[in-house]
Write an enzyme that holds these catalytic residues in place. Sequence first.
Site: not given
Ligand code: URA
Length: 239
Positions: A101
């Site tokens: 993310d």
């Molecule tokens: N899980 C999440 O919620 N975000 C990420 O970036 C990776 C795994």
Amino acid sequence: MRLDKYLADMGIGTRSELKKGIRKGNVTVDGSIIKDPGFQVTDTMSVLYCGKPVQYETYSYYMLNKPAGVISATEDQTQKTVIDLITENKRSDLFPVGRLDKDTEGLLLITNDGPLAHKLLSPKHHVNKAYYARINGIVSNQDIKAFQDGLKVDESLTAMPADLTVLHADPDTHTCEVEITIQEGKFHQIKRMFQAIGMEVSYLKRIKFGNLILDPALSPGEYRRLTDNEINTLHTHNI
Ligand code: URA
């Protein structure tokens, strides 16, 4: 392979820039100046651009410590991408293996090796991904068991068993630090798993991807090439 493609693949410049450079006499092959951009280069030839050796590699591999605020994409009109962070002469076919993310930090493999990426991301191969997370809330033994048993996150996701370890819990601030290992990579997976037990992830960083461990010497935004050893272990991962 054509000389201009050889140099373009290795990130020396665009095909049109390189055609000009080659015609100007900037390139030697096995010690002779070659002015034909279509000259056929083979594996055993030694190529110099402006006096510097350019070694061809079919695949390139980088470990990036992704900082928060950049997106896991190859290009974007408005936002900075993880590929923009690779600032050395770089080939044009690099991509991140999977996504973190925008606000997540940590280990991201960047390569042009499609077959390896496919293997590492395939759900049937169950590649472990470990994260360090700070959580608003205190994780209980019951929560750990629920994660181990395979948590029902929502109607569309029942997570596969995940290993959850509490590293530190602070009852005063009602927060804790955890390490969590999952084998899937569903959209916002870790945030959604904690949401499902009524908690919020305030910070998330990936620390392992398969056999690859985030190099602690890399600050957020920094990267390095993988070592031969790391490349081999990725390829021979028991997947
Ligand atoms: N899980 C999440 O919620 N975000 C990420 O970036 C990776 C795994």
